[in-house]
Design an enzyme around this catalytic site. Structure first.
Site, PDB file in Angstrom:
ATOM      1  N   GLY A  29       0.737  -1.068  -0.227  1.00  0.00           N
ATOM      2  CA  GLY A  29      -0.030  -0.020   0.023  1.00  0.00           C
ATOM      3  C   GLY A  29       0.865   1.339   0.061  1.00  0.00           C
ATOM      4  O   GLY A  29       1.899   1.150  -0.281  1.00  0.00           O
ATOM      5  N   HIS A  35       4.761   2.111  -7.810  1.00  0.00           N
ATOM      6  CA  HIS A  35       3.858   0.955  -7.816  1.00  0.00           C
ATOM      7  C   HIS A  35       3.048   1.118  -9.071  1.00  0.00           C
ATOM      8  O   HIS A  35       2.559   0.321  -9.839  1.00  0.00           O
ATOM      9  CB  HIS A  35       2.841   1.370  -6.511  1.00  0.00           C
ATOM     10  CG  HIS A  35       3.564   1.075  -5.362  1.00  0.00           C
ATOM     11  ND1 HIS A  35       3.657   2.073  -4.629  1.00  0.00           N
ATOM     12  CD2 HIS A  35       4.112  -0.217  -4.704  1.00  0.00           C
ATOM     13  CE1 HIS A  35       4.147   1.528  -3.474  1.00  0.00           C
ATOM     14  NE2 HIS A  35       4.638   0.360  -3.240  1.00  0.00           N
ATOM     15  N   GLY A 145       9.803  -4.402  -8.552  1.00  0.00           N
ATOM     16  CA  GLY A 145      10.519  -3.102  -8.814  1.00  0.00           C
ATOM     17  C   GLY A 145      12.058  -3.335  -8.708  1.00  0.00           C
ATOM     18  O   GLY A 145      12.417  -4.032  -7.669  1.00  0.00           O
ATOM     19  N   GLN A 151      15.203  -8.083  -3.237  1.00  0.00           N
ATOM     20  CA  GLN A 151      14.181  -8.620  -3.037  1.00  0.00           C
ATOM     21  C   GLN A 151      13.744  -9.496  -4.131  1.00  0.00           C
ATOM     22  O   GLN A 151      13.432 -10.602  -4.597  1.00  0.00           O
ATOM     23  CB  GLN A 151      13.043  -7.662  -2.696  1.00  0.00           C
ATOM     24  CG  GLN A 151      11.572  -8.167  -2.833  1.00  0.00           C
ATOM     25  CD  GLN A 151      10.627  -7.044  -2.249  1.00  0.00           C
ATOM     26  OE1 GLN A 151      10.471  -6.912  -1.152  1.00  0.00           O
ATOM     27  NE2 GLN A 151       9.964  -6.429  -3.060  1.00  0.00           N
ATOM     28  N   VAL A 174      11.648   3.584 -10.667  1.00  0.00           N
ATOM     29  CA  VAL A 174      10.971   4.797 -10.993  1.00  0.00           C
ATOM     30  C   VAL A 174      11.654   5.955  -9.827  1.00  0.00           C
ATOM     31  O   VAL A 174      11.771   5.870  -8.571  1.00  0.00           O
ATOM     32  CB  VAL A 174       9.307   5.044 -10.829  1.00  0.00           C
ATOM     33  CG1 VAL A 174       8.976   6.310 -11.182  1.00  0.00           C
ATOM     34  CG2 VAL A 174       8.950   4.048 -11.863  1.00  0.00           C
ATOM     35  N   SER A 183       9.670   6.203  -2.609  1.00  0.00           N
ATOM     36  CA  SER A 183       9.737   5.171  -1.701  1.00  0.00           C
ATOM     37  C   SER A 183       8.312   5.666  -0.718  1.00  0.00           C
ATOM     38  O   SER A 183       8.410   6.902  -0.723  1.00  0.00           O
ATOM     39  CB  SER A 183      10.916   4.808  -0.901  1.00  0.00           C
ATOM     40  OG  SER A 183      10.660   4.576   0.342  1.00  0.00           O
ATOM     41  N   ARG A 185       8.673   5.725   2.146  1.00  0.00           N
ATOM     42  CA  ARG A 185       9.200   6.340   3.317  1.00  0.00           C
ATOM     43  C   ARG A 185       9.603   7.459   3.070  1.00  0.00           C
ATOM     44  O   ARG A 185      10.032   8.259   4.078  1.00  0.00           O
ATOM     45  CB  ARG A 185      10.326   5.200   3.800  1.00  0.00           C
ATOM     46  CG  ARG A 185       9.831   4.058   4.576  1.00  0.00           C
ATOM     47  CD  ARG A 185      11.105   3.122   4.898  1.00  0.00           C
ATOM     48  NE  ARG A 185      10.770   1.740   5.513  1.00  0.00           N
ATOM     49  CZ  ARG A 185      10.472   0.897   5.007  1.00  0.00           C
ATOM     50  NH1 ARG A 185      10.713   0.626   3.610  1.00  0.00           N
ATOM     51  NH2 ARG A 185      10.351  -0.277   5.525  1.00  0.00           N
TER      52      ARG A 185
HETATM   53  P1  AMP Z   1       6.325  -2.260  -1.432  1.00  0.00           P
HETATM   54  O1  AMP Z   1       4.963  -1.625  -1.357  1.00  0.00           O
HETATM   55  O2  AMP Z   1       7.407  -0.871  -0.873  1.00  0.00           O
HETATM   56  O3  AMP Z   1       6.844  -3.244  -0.977  1.00  0.00           O
HETATM   57  O4  AMP Z   1       6.667  -2.147  -3.121  1.00  0.00           O
HETATM   58  C1  AMP Z   1       5.938  -2.905  -3.556  1.00  0.00           C
HETATM   59  C2  AMP Z   1       6.535  -3.109  -5.222  1.00  0.00           C
HETATM   60  O5  AMP Z   1       6.811  -1.927  -5.767  1.00  0.00           O
HETATM   61  C3  AMP Z   1       8.020  -3.692  -4.906  1.00  0.00           C
HETATM   62  O6  AMP Z   1       7.936  -4.950  -5.879  1.00  0.00           O
HETATM   63  C4  AMP Z   1       8.844  -2.648  -4.790  1.00  0.00           C
HETATM   64  O7  AMP Z   1      10.138  -2.889  -5.833  1.00  0.00           O
HETATM   65  C5  AMP Z   1       8.353  -1.772  -6.076  1.00  0.00           C
HETATM   66  N1  AMP Z   1       8.859  -0.434  -6.001  1.00  0.00           N
HETATM   67  C6  AMP Z   1       8.831   0.346  -4.885  1.00  0.00           C
HETATM   68  N2  AMP Z   1       9.260   1.597  -5.228  1.00  0.00           N
HETATM   69  C7  AMP Z   1       9.542   1.551  -6.565  1.00  0.00           C
HETATM   70  C8  AMP Z   1      10.113   2.489  -7.609  1.00  0.00           C
HETATM   71  N3  AMP Z   1      10.664   3.731  -6.889  1.00  0.00           N
HETATM   72  N4  AMP Z   1      10.164   2.157  -8.693  1.00  0.00           N
HETATM   73  C9  AMP Z   1       9.975   0.794  -9.173  1.00  0.00           C
HETATM   74  N5  AMP Z   1       9.401   0.026  -8.340  1.00  0.00           N
HETATM   75  C10 AMP Z   1       9.082   0.248  -6.969  1.00  0.00           C
END
Ligand code: AMP
Length: 278
Positions: A29, A35, A145, A151, A174, A183, A185
């Site tokens: 989320g 995302h 990502g 990961q 991205v 991110s 965060r």
């Molecule tokens: P998360 O919600 O942080 O667990 O991320 C979900 C998915 O989105 C994961 O596969 C991440 O690697 C991807 N993701 C998060 N930030 C980025 C970004 N800046 N660019 C590309 N993919 C991302």
């Protein structure tokens, strides 16, 4: 509008007879442009798109980080609707981890380096929840990502080892216009920390430039990254790495491809970034 399902049983029921192929986008989320790029790619490549929104407690090695993790459910559903997601899986914690849950999926070699060394148990949590999501969704493809490069390696190895037929698709990182990788965060950074945070990408690019100019010493490239980070007083580097992109072992000499990566603290907030070479 996407259908919302909250239980394992409903997910299975809704997925029975749905148009194939199915593309799965697992997220925690707090959806952002990173995302969105995964959702859009999944939309282009599949007949049905499933997004999961689940803040996975098992992958947080730091309790305060879990509590502070942003939750933006209404906006997340808007992004899912806007990108044409068909199905949103939003399980409660005890739907993913029912009472008596005790199974751990561990990828010990890939999961113990880099992030795994600094966040003990993190990749056990990732591998376990992704194994559950892959099993429940039975998707042809799942989108991850490059931002979280380790990961990606852990999830690919897990799926291959367990005989899960979901293809793991890597999507480019991205970035904001100033280079900061987007991110969830980032919103917790103070304005001064946010202004300083592009130093991660700058230091990766500095090492990349050295590599492009012929530098093949791992230590020289690590030193190039550290030098850029050291010039930013708000940045507190946790590690910088020049590693084999398949094994994540640190490299003395680069003879082929490599993965530059780092984790850097800004106060309480820990940011990661990486850049593949070759
Ligand atoms: P998360 O919600 O942080 O667990 O991320 C979900 C998915 O989105 C994961 O596969 C991440 O690697 C991807 N993701 C998060 N930030 C980025 C970004 N800046 N660019 C590309 N993919 C991302």
């Amino acid at each position: 509008l996407p259908a919302i399902v909250r239980t394992r049983a409903d997910l299975r029921a809704v997925l029975a007879g749905i148009p194939r192929p199915v593309g799965l986008v697992p997220t925690m989320g707090a959806l952002h442009g990173g995302h969105r790029s995964l959702l859009e790619r999944a939309r282009r490549e599949n007949a049905t798109v499933v997004a999961s929104l689940f803040v996975n407690p098992k992958q947080f090695n730091n309790a305060a980080d879990l509590v502070a993790y942003p939750r933006t459910e209404a906006r997340d559903l808007e992004m899912c609707a806007a990108t044409g997601v068909d199905l949103v899986f939003m399980p409660a914690q005890d739907e993913i981890y029912p009472p008596g849950f005790e199974t751990i999926v561990r990828v010990p070699m890939l999961g113990s380096k880099l992030e795994g060394e600094h966040r003990p148990g993190h990749f056990d949590g990732v591998a376990t929840v992704v194994a559950i999501l892959f099993t429940l969704a039975g998707a042809e493809r799942a989108y991850f990502g490059q931002k979280d490069a380790q990961q990606l390696l852990v999830v690919r190895r897990m799926a291959r080892d367990l005989g899960i037929a979901t293809e793991v698709v890597a999507c480019p990182t991205v970035r904001d216009p100033d280079g900061l990788a987007i991110s969830s965060r980032n919103v917790r950074l103070t304005p001064a920390q946010r202004a300083a945070a592009p130093v991660l990408h700058r230091s990766l690019r500095a090492a990349e430039a050295r590599w492009a100019a012929g530098e093949r010493s791992g230590e020289a490239l690590r030193a190039a990254m550290r030098a850029v980070l050291a010039a930013e007083p708000l940045a507190d580097p946790e590690y910088v790495s020049v590693a084999d992109p398949a094994t994540l072992d640190e490299l003395d000499r680069l003879t082929g491809a490599a993965l530059l990566s780092m984790a850097v603290r800004f106060g309480e907030i820990r940011l990661i970034d990486n850049l593949p070479l070759g």
